[in-house]
Design an enzyme around this catalytic site. Structure first.
Site, PDB file in Angstrom:
ATOM      1  NE  ARG A  19     -47.664  10.610   6.606  1.00 34.86           N
ATOM      2  CZ  ARG A  19     -48.063   9.673   7.467  1.00 34.86           C
ATOM      3  NH1 ARG A  19     -47.343   8.585   7.662  1.00 34.86           N
ATOM      4  NH2 ARG A  19     -49.189   9.828   8.139  1.00 34.86           N
ATOM      5  CD  GLN A  79     -60.995  20.185  11.342  1.00 35.30           C
ATOM      6  OE1 GLN A  79     -60.766  19.396  10.437  1.00 35.30           O
ATOM      7  NE2 GLN A  79     -60.562  19.993  12.576  1.00 35.30           N
ATOM      8  N   GLY A  84     -57.208  18.876  14.646  1.00 34.22           N
ATOM      9  CA  GLY A  84     -57.263  17.535  15.222  1.00 34.22           C
ATOM     10  C   GLY A  84     -58.596  16.844  14.973  1.00 34.22           C
ATOM     11  CG  ASP A 109     -57.153   7.797   6.253  1.00 36.83           C
ATOM     12  OD1 ASP A 109     -57.942   7.358   7.108  1.00 36.83           O
ATOM     13  OD2 ASP A 109     -55.999   8.199   6.533  1.00 36.83           O
ATOM     14  CG  ASN A 234     -51.365   7.592   6.652  1.00 33.98           C
ATOM     15  OD1 ASN A 234     -52.222   8.449   6.845  1.00 33.98           O
ATOM     16  ND2 ASN A 234     -51.271   6.501   7.384  1.00 33.98           N
ATOM     17  CG  ASN A 383     -67.826  -7.340 -45.230  1.00 34.56           C
ATOM     18  OD1 ASN A 383     -67.617  -8.029 -44.229  1.00 34.56           O
ATOM     19  ND2 ASN A 383     -66.862  -6.880 -46.004  1.00 34.56           N
ATOM     20  CE1 TYR A 393     -64.307  19.001 -37.309  1.00 36.94           C
ATOM     21  CE2 TYR A 393     -62.008  18.418 -37.637  1.00 36.94           C
ATOM     22  CZ  TYR A 393     -62.963  19.265 -37.116  1.00 36.94           C
ATOM     23  OH  TYR A 393     -62.576  20.370 -36.412  1.00 36.94           O
TER      24      TYR A 393
HETATM   25  C1  UD1 Z   1     -55.858   8.603  13.653  1.00 34.32           C
HETATM   26  C2  UD1 Z   1     -56.067   8.233  15.128  1.00 34.32           C
HETATM   27  C3  UD1 Z   1     -55.238   7.007  15.445  1.00 34.32           C
HETATM   28  C4  UD1 Z   1     -55.651   5.875  14.532  1.00 34.32           C
HETATM   29  C5  UD1 Z   1     -55.528   6.287  13.068  1.00 34.32           C
HETATM   30  C6  UD1 Z   1     -56.139   5.232  12.181  1.00 34.32           C
HETATM   31  C7  UD1 Z   1     -56.438  10.337  16.281  1.00 34.32           C
HETATM   32  C8  UD1 Z   1     -55.871  11.358  17.193  1.00 34.32           C
HETATM   33  N1  UD1 Z   1     -55.649   9.332  15.955  1.00 34.32           N
HETATM   34  O1  UD1 Z   1     -54.486   8.924  13.512  1.00 34.32           O
HETATM   35  O2  UD1 Z   1     -55.427   6.630  16.793  1.00 34.32           O
HETATM   36  O3  UD1 Z   1     -54.852   4.726  14.790  1.00 34.32           O
HETATM   37  O4  UD1 Z   1     -56.242   7.503  12.825  1.00 34.32           O
HETATM   38  O5  UD1 Z   1     -55.869   5.514  10.840  1.00 34.32           O
HETATM   39  O6  UD1 Z   1     -57.581  10.456  15.896  1.00 34.32           O
HETATM   40  N2  UD1 Z   1     -58.857  14.881  10.010  1.00 34.32           N
HETATM   41  C9  UD1 Z   1     -59.711  15.958   9.940  1.00 34.32           C
HETATM   42  N3  UD1 Z   1     -59.410  17.078  10.624  1.00 34.32           N
HETATM   43  C10 UD1 Z   1     -58.310  17.168  11.414  1.00 34.32           C
HETATM   44  C11 UD1 Z   1     -57.457  16.063  11.475  1.00 34.32           C
HETATM   45  C12 UD1 Z   1     -57.757  14.920  10.769  1.00 34.32           C
HETATM   46  O7  UD1 Z   1     -60.717  15.917   9.252  1.00 34.32           O
HETATM   47  O8  UD1 Z   1     -58.121  18.229  12.011  1.00 34.32           O
HETATM   48  C13 UD1 Z   1     -59.193  13.669   9.250  1.00 34.32           C
HETATM   49  C14 UD1 Z   1     -58.164  13.292   8.228  1.00 34.32           C
HETATM   50  O9  UD1 Z   1     -58.495  13.825   6.970  1.00 34.32           O
HETATM   51  C15 UD1 Z   1     -58.266  11.757   8.210  1.00 34.32           C
HETATM   52  C16 UD1 Z   1     -58.729  11.409   9.590  1.00 34.32           C
HETATM   53  O10 UD1 Z   1     -59.249  12.597  10.162  1.00 34.32           O
HETATM   54  O11 UD1 Z   1     -59.236  11.288   7.286  1.00 34.32           O
HETATM   55  C17 UD1 Z   1     -57.601  10.885  10.462  1.00 34.32           C
HETATM   56  O12 UD1 Z   1     -56.596  11.852  10.514  1.00 34.32           O
HETATM   57  P1  UD1 Z   1     -55.063  11.456  10.422  1.00 34.32           P
HETATM   58  O13 UD1 Z   1     -54.269  12.692  10.505  1.00 34.32           O
HETATM   59  O14 UD1 Z   1     -54.821  10.529   9.303  1.00 34.32           O
HETATM   60  O15 UD1 Z   1     -54.918  10.688  11.827  1.00 34.32           O
HETATM   61  P2  UD1 Z   1     -53.843   9.621  12.185  1.00 34.32           P
HETATM   62  O16 UD1 Z   1     -52.621  10.304  12.624  1.00 34.32           O
HETATM   63  O17 UD1 Z   1     -53.721   8.628  11.104  1.00 34.32           O
HETATM   64 MG    MG Z   2     -54.264   8.512   9.077  1.00 38.79          MG
END
Ligand code: UD1
Ligand code: MG
Length: 487
Positions: A19, A79, A84, A109, A234, A383, A393
């Site tokens: 986003r 990763q 997830g 974040d 986000n 001055n 240059y």
């Molecule tokens: C996540 C939490 C949610 C919480 C929210 C807070 C989970 C399942 N959910 O949701 O409960 O309220 O954060 O902001 O954890 N990332 C990876 N690898 C992945 C997926 C994500 O490194 O495969 C990292 C992202 O870069 C980010 C963080 O994990 O920095 C959170 O991921 P994001 O997709 O923002 O999770 P949310 O949906 O916000």
């Molecule tokens: Mg998030």
């Protein structure tokens, strides 16, 4: 071998941040002097972790490069596919098979997170000997966030993602901030049991809590004192909102230490900047990077300072400076542009519409108006006349000009480098100085003036100029005659 308080910090930074609609990975977006990731690493800093692992994926090369600059001790772990947050932590722990004690996991974040809050979370977790502790907060708008679901005793039951939640659960305003403390061994075990049985088909780190609880392990919730710290980012609208919140926090901090900020809403100070007591920051001013402002200095209005050192009692008005050093009680502007390696001594002055670069301007020396000073050394108490250009240059290379101390150079001079003007020397207005001027000499390097008498009456007869000349000549037939004597 394992010690209870050995700590590992895992920062999750592999997500794309769709986003944000950006070619820059989300965690690399800047926010008042640090990237989002940089803020998170700073918040985790005081934990004194034995190891910091950063999970990278989207834009991995860019994130790795950034890490090598801001946190060379951190280990990036790739990763490849973002399956997830649970999967991400699994990858991280695979890279540190000997990790024991407490593992702190932080979403990459959440830039407003304070070190004190992370520390309080970890202390509560370790004091309670919990298997897992989540940082939670009551927020006014929980949209999109994971909710903390408690049982009738108020104990954590599970963390449910909004998209998997029942309408009842969605109504909860206590959310998961995405910051956790775990016991390494129990986390590792639970991660092995994660399913992808959810709306996104991902391994959710948050499911670890229900798994541990069901296994009879103690899980806990630690509430953040101020929900603002837990706000994630986000999209760019949220980023702007976070920037405003951080601006207010930073400005308030400086005002409480004795800095006057005349209009806090238009004053943007990076977290990396320092400002001393009784400095006055006027409106619409940005202080960035490694900038430091000395005691009692006046900066602004309408001024941007980047990596610039401002001495005590100096003043910088409506100007832009990058990599400059402004001495104590020096004065800059209005409308000056100080470029890298500009150094102003004590009480030196760079005035209006003056640009400087690689220029050392000694104590008490002045460049007051409409000038360019590049690749130059100016001694003390000299001055420089208005509208002077240091011609540095030759089209291929840059050359240096040296002006001594107590020199007085005339208006509209060109110093064609390399050239030197000695101590106490003068130059005449309008001179193009191509050769060295010895100390104490007066250099004149311009065409001689020649007056052609009566030219207008002869060549422009009938014009207003000719009429004016005629009138002027009638009363005083000799006017102009004296002026032409030196011809
Ligand atoms: C996540 C939490 C949610 C919480 C929210 C807070 C989970 C399942 N959910 O949701 O409960 O309220 O954060 O902001 O954890 N990332 C990876 N690898 C992945 C997926 C994500 O490194 O495969 C990292 C992202 O870069 C980010 C963080 O994990 O920095 C959170 O991921 P994001 O997709 O923002 O999770 P949310 O949906 O916000
Ligand atoms: Mg998030």
């Amino acid at each position: 071998m394992s010690q209870p308080h050995l700590r590992t910090v895992v920062v999750l930074a592999a997500g794309e941040g769709k986003r944000m609609k950006s070619s820059l990975p989300k965690v690399l977006h800047p926010l008042l002097g640090r990237t989002l990731l940089g803020h998170v690493l700073t918040a985790a800093g005081p934990l004194g972790a034995d190891r910091t692992v950063v999970v990278v994926g989207h834009g991995a090369d860019q994130v790795r490069e950034h890490l090598s600059e801001v946190a060379p001790g951190a280990t990036p772990v790739l990763q490849e596919r973002q399956l997830g947050t649970g999967h991400a932590v699994r990858m991280a722990l695979d890279a540190v098979p000997d990790a024991s004690g407490t593992v702190v996991v932080i979403n990459g974040d959440v830039p407003l997170l304070r070190p004190e809050t992370v520390q309080a979370l970890v202390e509560a977790h370790e004091d309670a000997a919990a298997a897992a502790t989540v940082l939670a907060a009551e927020v006014p708008d929980p949209t999109g966030l994971g909710r903390i679901v408690r049982d009738v005793q108020g104990q954590l039951e599970q963390i449910i993602e909004e998209r998997d939640a029942t309408p009842q659960q969605r109504a909860l305003r206590e959310i998961n901030a995405g910051i956790y403390a775990f016991d390494a061994a129990r986390l590792r075990e639970a991660l092995g049991k994660l399913s992808t049985d959810n709306d996104q088909g991902e391994e959710y780190l948050t499911d670890v809590f229900a798994l541990l609880r069901d296994a009879g392990e103690p899980v806990a919730v630690h509430c953040a004192a101020d929900y603002v710290e837990t706000l994630g980012c986000n999209d760019r609208v949220e980023l702007a909102a976070l920037r405003r919140l951080l601006r207010d926090r930073v400005n308030e901090g400086w005002m409480r230490t004795g800095v006057s900020i005349l209009d806090p809403h238009t004053t943007w100070i990076d977290v990396t900047v320092t400002v001393e007591r009784d400095a006055v920051i006027d409106q619409n001013t940005q202080l960035q990077g490694a900038t430091t402002v000395g005691a009692g200095a006046l900066v602004g209005p309408d001024t941007t300072l980047i990596d610039t050192v401002v001495g005590a009692g100096a003043s910088i008005v409506r100007s832009h400076a990058l990599g400059a050093e402004v001495g104590p009680q020096a004065s800059v502007g209005p409308y000056a542009y100080l470029r890298p390696e500009s150094r102003l001594g004590r009480k030196a002055k760079v005035g209006t519409f003056v640009e400087t670069k690689k220029a050392s301007i000694g104590d008490g020396s002045k460049v007051p108006h409409l000038s360019y000073v590049g690749d130059a050394t100016i001694g003390e108490y000299s001055n420089i006349g208005a509208a002077t250009v240091f011609v540095n240059y030759d089209g291929v290379r840059k050359h240096h000009t040296t002006i001594g101390s107590h020199a007085r150079t005339g208006a509209d001079n060109m110093f064609v480098a390399p050239v030197r003007v000695g101590d106490g020397a003068y130059t005449a207005a309008g001179s193009v100085i191509t050769g060295d001027v010895p100390p104490g000499a007066m250099a004149v390097a311009r065409g001689q003036q020649r007056n052609v008498e009566g030219w207008v009456l002869r060549k422009r007869a009938g014009t207003d100029a000719a009429e004016a000349a005629r009138r002027a000549g009638e009363g005083e037939p000799d006017v102009g005659g004296a002026a032409s004597e030196g011809d």
